[in-house]
Design an enzyme around this catalytic site. Structure first.
Site, PDB file in Angstrom:
ATOM      1  N   LEU A  25     -49.656  41.711   0.058  1.00 18.09           N
ATOM      2  CA  LEU A  25     -50.752  42.663   0.278  1.00 18.09           C
ATOM      3  C   LEU A  25     -50.381  43.692   1.337  1.00 18.09           C
ATOM      4  O   LEU A  25     -51.096  44.668   1.543  1.00 18.09           O
ATOM      5  CB  LEU A  25     -51.962  41.891   0.817  1.00 18.09           C
ATOM      6  CG  LEU A  25     -53.074  41.519  -0.115  1.00 18.09           C
ATOM      7  CD1 LEU A  25     -54.182  40.857   0.676  1.00 18.09           C
ATOM      8  CD2 LEU A  25     -53.632  42.750  -0.811  1.00 18.09           C
ATOM      9  N   SER A  26     -49.275  43.467   2.043  1.00 15.62           N
ATOM     10  CA  SER A  26     -48.939  44.329   3.182  1.00 15.62           C
ATOM     11  C   SER A  26     -48.786  45.801   2.798  1.00 15.62           C
ATOM     12  O   SER A  26     -49.310  46.671   3.508  1.00 15.62           O
ATOM     13  CB  SER A  26     -47.683  43.805   3.884  1.00 15.62           C
ATOM     14  OG  SER A  26     -47.972  42.556   4.453  1.00 15.62           O
ATOM     15  N   LYS A  80     -38.312  34.256   7.339  1.00 21.38           N
ATOM     16  CA  LYS A  80     -38.861  34.271   8.704  1.00 21.38           C
ATOM     17  C   LYS A  80     -37.974  33.559   9.725  1.00 21.38           C
ATOM     18  O   LYS A  80     -37.954  33.942  10.883  1.00 21.38           O
ATOM     19  CB  LYS A  80     -40.264  33.649   8.724  1.00 21.38           C
ATOM     20  CG  LYS A  80     -41.347  34.559   8.156  1.00 21.38           C
ATOM     21  CD  LYS A  80     -42.723  33.939   8.351  1.00 21.38           C
ATOM     22  CE  LYS A  80     -43.820  34.820   7.804  1.00 21.38           C
ATOM     23  NZ  LYS A  80     -45.154  34.317   8.093  1.00 21.38           N
ATOM     24  N   ASN A 101     -41.913  37.553  12.212  1.00 23.49           N
ATOM     25  CA  ASN A 101     -42.526  38.239  11.064  1.00 23.49           C
ATOM     26  C   ASN A 101     -42.594  39.751  11.253  1.00 23.49           C
ATOM     27  O   ASN A 101     -43.041  40.450  10.352  1.00 23.49           O
ATOM     28  CB  ASN A 101     -43.926  37.674  10.751  1.00 23.49           C
ATOM     29  CG  ASN A 101     -44.972  38.201  11.699  1.00 23.49           C
ATOM     30  OD1 ASN A 101     -44.677  38.495  12.865  1.00 23.49           O
ATOM     31  ND2 ASN A 101     -46.191  38.345  11.217  1.00 23.49           N
ATOM     32  N   ASP A 116     -48.146  36.385  13.736  1.00 18.24           N
ATOM     33  CA  ASP A 116     -49.015  35.425  13.029  1.00 18.24           C
ATOM     34  C   ASP A 116     -49.891  34.648  14.013  1.00 18.24           C
ATOM     35  O   ASP A 116     -51.033  34.302  13.685  1.00 18.24           O
ATOM     36  CB  ASP A 116     -48.179  34.420  12.221  1.00 18.24           C
ATOM     37  CG  ASP A 116     -47.632  35.008  10.933  1.00 18.24           C
ATOM     38  OD1 ASP A 116     -48.248  35.947  10.391  1.00 18.24           O
ATOM     39  OD2 ASP A 116     -46.586  34.527  10.458  1.00 18.24           O
ATOM     40  N   GLY A 140     -50.569  20.012   6.850  1.00 16.65           N
ATOM     41  CA  GLY A 140     -49.300  20.656   6.500  1.00 16.65           C
ATOM     42  C   GLY A 140     -48.446  20.874   7.733  1.00 16.65           C
ATOM     43  O   GLY A 140     -48.969  21.004   8.851  1.00 16.65           O
ATOM     44  N   GLY A 142     -45.452  23.098   7.585  1.00 19.19           N
ATOM     45  CA  GLY A 142     -44.470  24.116   7.209  1.00 19.19           C
ATOM     46  C   GLY A 142     -44.456  25.267   8.205  1.00 19.19           C
ATOM     47  O   GLY A 142     -44.836  25.111   9.373  1.00 19.19           O
ATOM     48  N   GLY A 143     -44.068  26.448   7.723  1.00 16.01           N
ATOM     49  CA  GLY A 143     -43.916  27.616   8.596  1.00 16.01           C
ATOM     50  C   GLY A 143     -45.220  28.061   9.248  1.00 16.01           C
ATOM     51  O   GLY A 143     -45.269  28.300  10.459  1.00 16.01           O
ATOM     52  N   ALA A 144     -46.293  28.160   8.466  1.00 14.56           N
ATOM     53  CA  ALA A 144     -47.558  28.636   9.034  1.00 14.56           C
ATOM     54  C   ALA A 144     -48.107  27.638  10.054  1.00 14.56           C
ATOM     55  O   ALA A 144     -48.701  28.027  11.070  1.00 14.56           O
ATOM     56  CB  ALA A 144     -48.575  28.868   7.919  1.00 14.56           C
ATOM     57  N   GLY A 261     -58.468  32.986   5.417  1.00 17.06           N
ATOM     58  CA  GLY A 261     -57.204  33.508   5.925  1.00 17.06           C
ATOM     59  C   GLY A 261     -57.076  35.027   5.920  1.00 17.06           C
ATOM     60  O   GLY A 261     -56.063  35.562   6.376  1.00 17.06           O
TER      61      GLY A 261
HETATM   62  P1  NAP Z   1     -44.571  26.347   3.742  1.00 16.05           P
HETATM   63  O1  NAP Z   1     -43.638  26.602   4.868  1.00 16.05           O
HETATM   64  O2  NAP Z   1     -44.019  26.113   2.371  1.00 16.05           O
HETATM   65  O3  NAP Z   1     -45.461  25.049   4.164  1.00 16.05           O
HETATM   66  C1  NAP Z   1     -46.409  24.497   3.316  1.00 16.05           C
HETATM   67  C2  NAP Z   1     -46.830  23.121   3.838  1.00 16.05           C
HETATM   68  O4  NAP Z   1     -47.802  22.600   2.919  1.00 16.05           O
HETATM   69  C3  NAP Z   1     -45.688  22.098   3.907  1.00 16.05           C
HETATM   70  O5  NAP Z   1     -45.859  21.260   5.012  1.00 16.05           O
HETATM   71  C4  NAP Z   1     -45.867  21.322   2.600  1.00 16.05           C
HETATM   72  O6  NAP Z   1     -45.477  19.970   2.695  1.00 16.05           O
HETATM   73  C5  NAP Z   1     -47.372  21.327   2.459  1.00 16.05           C
HETATM   74  N1  NAP Z   1     -47.741  21.156   1.061  1.00 16.05           N
HETATM   75  C6  NAP Z   1     -47.444  21.983   0.024  1.00 16.05           C
HETATM   76  N2  NAP Z   1     -47.962  21.492  -1.118  1.00 16.05           N
HETATM   77  C7  NAP Z   1     -48.571  20.319  -0.792  1.00 16.05           C
HETATM   78  C8  NAP Z   1     -49.271  19.341  -1.538  1.00 16.05           C
HETATM   79  N3  NAP Z   1     -49.476  19.476  -2.842  1.00 16.05           N
HETATM   80  N4  NAP Z   1     -49.751  18.266  -0.878  1.00 16.05           N
HETATM   81  C9  NAP Z   1     -49.576  18.121   0.442  1.00 16.05           C
HETATM   82  N5  NAP Z   1     -48.918  19.034   1.220  1.00 16.05           N
HETATM   83  C10 NAP Z   1     -48.423  20.104   0.600  1.00 16.05           C
HETATM   84  O7  NAP Z   1     -45.617  27.532   3.570  1.00 16.05           O
HETATM   85  P2  NAP Z   1     -46.291  28.395   4.742  1.00 16.05           P
HETATM   86  O8  NAP Z   1     -45.519  29.624   4.960  1.00 16.05           O
HETATM   87  O9  NAP Z   1     -46.535  27.481   5.876  1.00 16.05           O
HETATM   88  O10 NAP Z   1     -47.676  28.840   4.039  1.00 16.05           O
HETATM   89  C11 NAP Z   1     -48.651  27.871   3.773  1.00 16.05           C
HETATM   90  C12 NAP Z   1     -49.953  28.525   3.333  1.00 16.05           C
HETATM   91  O11 NAP Z   1     -50.460  29.350   4.367  1.00 16.05           O
HETATM   92  C13 NAP Z   1     -49.842  29.408   2.101  1.00 16.05           C
HETATM   93  O12 NAP Z   1     -50.995  29.214   1.312  1.00 16.05           O
HETATM   94  C14 NAP Z   1     -49.811  30.800   2.662  1.00 16.05           C
HETATM   95  O13 NAP Z   1     -50.333  31.761   1.758  1.00 16.05           O
HETATM   96  C15 NAP Z   1     -50.750  30.636   3.858  1.00 16.05           C
HETATM   97  N6  NAP Z   1     -50.480  31.631   4.901  1.00 16.05           N
HETATM   98  C16 NAP Z   1     -51.476  32.523   5.187  1.00 16.05           C
HETATM   99  C17 NAP Z   1     -51.264  33.471   6.181  1.00 16.05           C
HETATM  100  C18 NAP Z   1     -52.359  34.467   6.487  1.00 16.05           C
HETATM  101  O14 NAP Z   1     -52.072  35.493   7.109  1.00 16.05           O
HETATM  102  N7  NAP Z   1     -53.581  34.187   6.116  1.00 16.05           N
HETATM  103  C19 NAP Z   1     -50.055  33.507   6.887  1.00 16.05           C
HETATM  104  C20 NAP Z   1     -49.071  32.563   6.579  1.00 16.05           C
HETATM  105  C21 NAP Z   1     -49.301  31.628   5.572  1.00 16.05           C
HETATM  106  P3  NAP Z   1     -43.938  19.524   2.755  1.00 16.05           P
HETATM  107  O15 NAP Z   1     -43.521  19.882   4.149  1.00 16.05           O
HETATM  108  O16 NAP Z   1     -43.999  18.080   2.515  1.00 16.05           O
HETATM  109  O17 NAP Z   1     -43.260  20.314   1.692  1.00 16.05           O
END
Ligand code: NAP
Length: 299
Positions: A25-26, A80, A101, A116, A140, A142-144, A261
């Site tokens: 969306l950026s 990132k 970012n 972020d 979760g 992950g990165g966020a 978000g």
């Molecule tokens: P990421 O690094 O891939 O991390 C995702 C996390 O969710 C990981 O810990 C993963 O577990 C876990 N996960 C994924 N599918 C799962 C499932 N079915 N059951 C349980 N855990 C699950 O992604 P990210 O960059 O952190 O982004 C995550 C979300 O945040 C996305 O929806 C993204 O759109 C949103 N986000 C929003 C903003 C915003 O500005 N609003 C900014 C950044 C991110 P594992 O570690 O076990 O794989």
């Protein structure tokens, strides 16, 4: 509503790198903001472009950006973390998060930071409350989730519980904070332990993609589990499409405070624009452009 700025012989470039990048969306938000600023400042002549960069092409792309004098760019998945060693300066905040970012050109190469954390914090700070007794649950790791942990540390939250599905990944996550945030009170848990955490948690953050379009009927927690939370709990879902998610719909039905978000996305983008242009970003225009793009039927 403003449109994308016109390109001239003097147009300077900004952009976003990711792979894939088509969903971002950026460009919508940033070009709306640039057009708005140019309306009042005709000499402000910038355009913001999406760049799909494969992981193996990252260093070539960054060298090319220098050659064409790109002024700055945002960085999204999967770059990132990988961008960090390619930068000459990395802010302390971005080093703590472990991810960049936002990048800008300096006389001595590229500098990077992380907006972020600020984006995530904006809706919480607007609530103007004391967080020192708050137990947070982050779904979760992950990165966020990394930006959310740093934000909770900045808020001074009492304890942060991080929930993941794989013990080794959780251990690595925990380990990664020991040096950078030694005072952080962080515990890790597998998903089956979540329900026992809920009665004592006043802020619950979903950083997983569960419930994101197209899987809009999914939710990381059941409606019954949400009822275990205190009545004054806040549920924050980083997902911005759909809006609201199933998680937030159920949370609102339980009378809980909900945050989606979208504001985080807008605020992190606004903070990046402020760095590049050294002036306040037109957040209202960015918000309107993002909403119009995401929810055309609502206008
Ligand atoms: P990421 O690094 O891939 O991390 C995702 C996390 O969710 C990981 O810990 C993963 O577990 C876990 N996960 C994924 N599918 C799962 C499932 N079915 N059951 C349980 N855990 C699950 O992604 P990210 O960059 O952190 O982004 C995550 C979300 O945040 C996305 O929806 C993204 O759109 C949103 N986000 C929003 C903003 C915003 O500005 N609003 C900014 C950044 C991110 P594992 O570690 O076990 O794989």
């Amino acid at each position: 509503m403003t449109t994308a700025p016109g390109i001239t012989g003097k147009t300077k470039l900004l952009g976003v790198i990711g792979y894939p990048i088509g969903h971002s969306l950026s460009p919508i938000m940033q070009n709306a903001a640039l057009a708005e600023l140019q309306r009042h400042q005709p000499n402000l002549d910038f355009a913001y472009l999406p760049f799909a960069i494969k992981p193996e092409d990252l260093s070539k792309a960054i060298a090319g950006f220098q050659a064409i004098s790109l002024r700055g760019f945002n960085v999204t998945i999967p770059h990132k973390q990988a961008i960090v060693p390619l930068l000459s300066q990395v802010s302390e905040l971005a080093q703590t998060v472990g991810a960049v970012n936002t990048v800008w050109a300096t006389g001595q190469g590229w500098a990077g930071t992380n907006t972020d954390v600020l984006g995530f914090l904006a809706p919480l700070k607007a609530l103007n409350q004391d967080w020192s007794q708050t137990n947070v649950v982050i779904l979760g790791c992950g990165g966020a989730a990394r930006a959310v942990v740093v934000a909770c540390d900045q808020l001074g939250c009492a304890r942060v519980h991080v929930v993941g599905r794989e013990q080794q990944r959780l251990q690595n996550f925990l380990q990664s904070w020991l040096e950078v945030l030694p005072g952080l009170n962080l515990e890790i848990h597998l998903w089956e332990e979540t329900e026992k955490l809920l009665p004592h948690s006043h802020l619950l953050v979903n950083t997983t993609p569960i419930g994101m379009a197209p899987n809009i009927d999914q939710s990381p927690l059941s409606e019954t589990a949400l009822q275990l939370l205190p009545r004054d709990a806040i549920i924050y879902d980083l997902i911005y499409t759909p809006n609201p998610t199933q998680l937030l719909r159920w949370a609102a039905d339980c009378g809980l405070t909900v945050i989606d978000g979208l504001e985080m996305l807008i605020q992190q983008g606004g903070a990046a624009l402020e760095i590049w242009l050294e002036q306040p970003a037109p957040l209202g225009v960015m918000r309107q452009a993002a909403r119009k793009w995401l929810f055309p039927q609502q206008d």
